[in-house]
Enzyme design. Sequence first.
Site, mmCIF file in Angstrom:
data_model
loop_
_atom_site.group_PDB
_atom_site.id
_atom_site.type_symbol
_atom_site.label_atom_id
_atom_site.label_comp_id
_atom_site.label_asym_id
_atom_site.label_seq_id
_atom_site.Cartn_x
_atom_site.Cartn_y
_atom_site.Cartn_z
ATOM 1 N N GLU A 1 -23.038 37.904 36.091
ATOM 2 C CA GLU A 1 -23.240 36.620 35.408
ATOM 3 C C GLU A 1 -23.435 35.480 36.407
ATOM 4 O OE1 GLU A 1 -23.756 35.870 32.378
ATOM 5 O OE2 GLU A 1 -23.130 37.629 31.221
ATOM 6 N N ILE B 1 -21.399 38.564 25.756
ATOM 7 C CA ILE B 1 -20.896 37.216 26.015
ATOM 8 C C ILE B 1 -21.782 36.556 27.068
ATOM 9 C CG2 ILE B 1 -18.911 35.860 26.776
ATOM 10 C CD1 ILE B 1 -17.292 38.557 26.074
ATOM 11 N N ASN C 1 11.583 30.857 24.031
ATOM 12 C CA ASN C 1 12.330 29.644 24.389
ATOM 13 C C ASN C 1 13.332 29.206 23.323
ATOM 14 O OD1 ASN C 1 10.726 29.646 26.632
ATOM 15 N ND2 ASN C 1 9.431 27.956 25.979
ATOM 16 N N ASP D 1 -26.134 38.416 31.063
ATOM 17 C CA ASP D 1 -26.709 39.251 32.120
ATOM 18 C C ASP D 1 -26.055 40.619 32.244
ATOM 19 O OD1 ASP D 1 -28.562 37.174 33.460
ATOM 20 O OD2 ASP D 1 -26.629 36.149 33.371
ATOM 21 N N SER E 1 7.373 30.485 29.758
ATOM 22 C CA SER E 1 5.955 30.444 30.170
ATOM 23 C C SER E 1 5.814 30.338 31.676
ATOM 24 C CB SER E 1 5.255 29.226 29.562
ATOM 25 O OG SER E 1 4.810 29.471 28.269
ATOM 26 N N HIS F 1 -1.692 24.279 30.285
ATOM 27 C CA HIS F 1 -0.751 25.397 30.340
ATOM 28 C C HIS F 1 -1.304 26.557 31.166
ATOM 29 C CE1 HIS F 1 1.695 28.707 28.534
ATOM 30 N NE2 HIS F 1 2.624 27.771 28.430
ATOM 31 N N ASP G 1 -4.457 32.694 28.067
ATOM 32 C CA ASP G 1 -3.750 31.413 27.912
ATOM 33 C C ASP G 1 -4.710 30.345 27.387
ATOM 34 O OD1 ASP G 1 -1.944 29.056 28.732
ATOM 35 O OD2 ASP G 1 -0.768 30.780 29.364
#
Length: 527
Positions: A168, A182, A299, A177, A367, A204, A148
């Site tokens: 991490e 990433i 929607n 680590d 949602s 959101h 999201d």
Amino acid sequence: MVGSLSKVGWTFVMVLFCGGVSQAAMPKDAGGKGKEYEPGELIVKYRPGGKLHRGELHRRHGSRKIKEFSSYAMERVKLRAGTPVAEAVREFESDPEVEYAEPNFLVQALVVPDDPSFTPLWGMEKINAPAAWDMTTGSAEVVVAVIDSGIDVNHSDLKGNLWVNTLELNGRPGVDDDGNGIVDDIHGYNAITGGGDLTDEVGHGTHVAGTIGAAGNNGLGVAGVNWNVRIMTCKFLAASGGGTAAEAIDCLHYVAQMKRRGVNIVASNNSWGGGGYSRALHDAIAAQKDMLFIVAGGNDGTDSDVTPTYPASYDLPNLVAVAATTPADSLATFSQYGRHSVHVAAPGSAIYSTAPGNSYATHSGTSMATPHVTGLAALIKSARPSADWRGIKNLLLTGGNPLPALAGRTVAGRQIDAFGSLTCLDSRLFSALTFPASGTSGLPATLSALSINCDAPLGPVTVTLSSGVLYELKDDGIFPDPVAGDGVFSASISPTRSNETFYFSSPAGSEQVVTSAYPTPFAAAAP
Ligand code: CA
């Protein structure tokens, strides 16, 4: 904003409600209407074994790799400046190393403006969460991924339920680590920046996360379907509320990597949609067959059996598409529906949940319905640790409460019910899922139907044609049946008439389908 709401004991009476709801930062719904894509980019799927020549391919096209999704043999590709996307798709697809290439479609958060006028946590009451909480309030061993706009990691109602990448957390700042490429992905991944900053610029993702797992019984704000759970966040929706298919695939890739490392991820929550049919996104979801992909139905208020919307309309065993209901037990006017393509409904109108800045807000949309379902998937897993995605999906559908407004408009015809799912003993559900369109005489076609009792498949399933010819559908994982034991039974047939009547039957129920009046449910249009 709403004042203090005690969750202790869960007796709903009245809650102080004074003031409006800020919608300023929330994106407008774009569910399924547009087919816009990112200029100058493609998603490219390579054939097996072709990796050696990818560099040469990029030199030839003047393109470069933005990101590789090794789980799916795909790349997000930057085109040479000024190259039209449609032309690039044709060029790449003419290359023998390329299985397919497609535009990088844009998707949107599926939220609509709303007018809050109901008891804030009516949704929890409606799905019988308080009764379920007498049995379980969730488990810290169960992880869900929220794909999201990010999350407020400092929110008092959320911070105790964040998934933690311990290598991490206990590692050195600025260092990767755990060696996944990433840096500092402590609570999840940011597919926009490639880092670990999950700051929610939209609100959101934070709202969705609260419905799944805001801490309960802590004397604060709201409670989620789970009071205990671990929420992994992958941020790919930017401040605009929009993102791209490539970033969504990047998130799925991250989640898949963590699942392979042993993180007990039960499902991903996907409260977004739009863009065209993306084969790449379809394939990435299909590859996650050990997790549920729970997705907003859209929607636009339309029939998704007639007008498919993506990713909700991908015909995949591990996908659950969700419609939205109101406190009056009706289908929300904005909610898309589909007798054969939208699985189940959940509260999605005027839903009160967590917001960035340690605050709370009310929003509406499919949602908001979706995280009720994702939350229940996690709650079921906490009660039944040995259940896999097949049994959990089936319990989401069979445990639900039938509503007249949902009959003929969803696969289950039911709104989820947490107590019903946790206590299911004998609840049967039958629904035809796929059958050929008219005018297909002589061409082989697939028939499939869902036939289940609580978590388990319930056969035998047969289909009788108007000629009297009878087929038995199998749930054996052998073509054309995608997965064994998931309660979806399939068969290949060769229709002899273009106007055919299919009479589906099993111990779970029956359904008659006349195909002349019905278009192909999951027509896959090339971009
Ligand atoms: Ca890392």
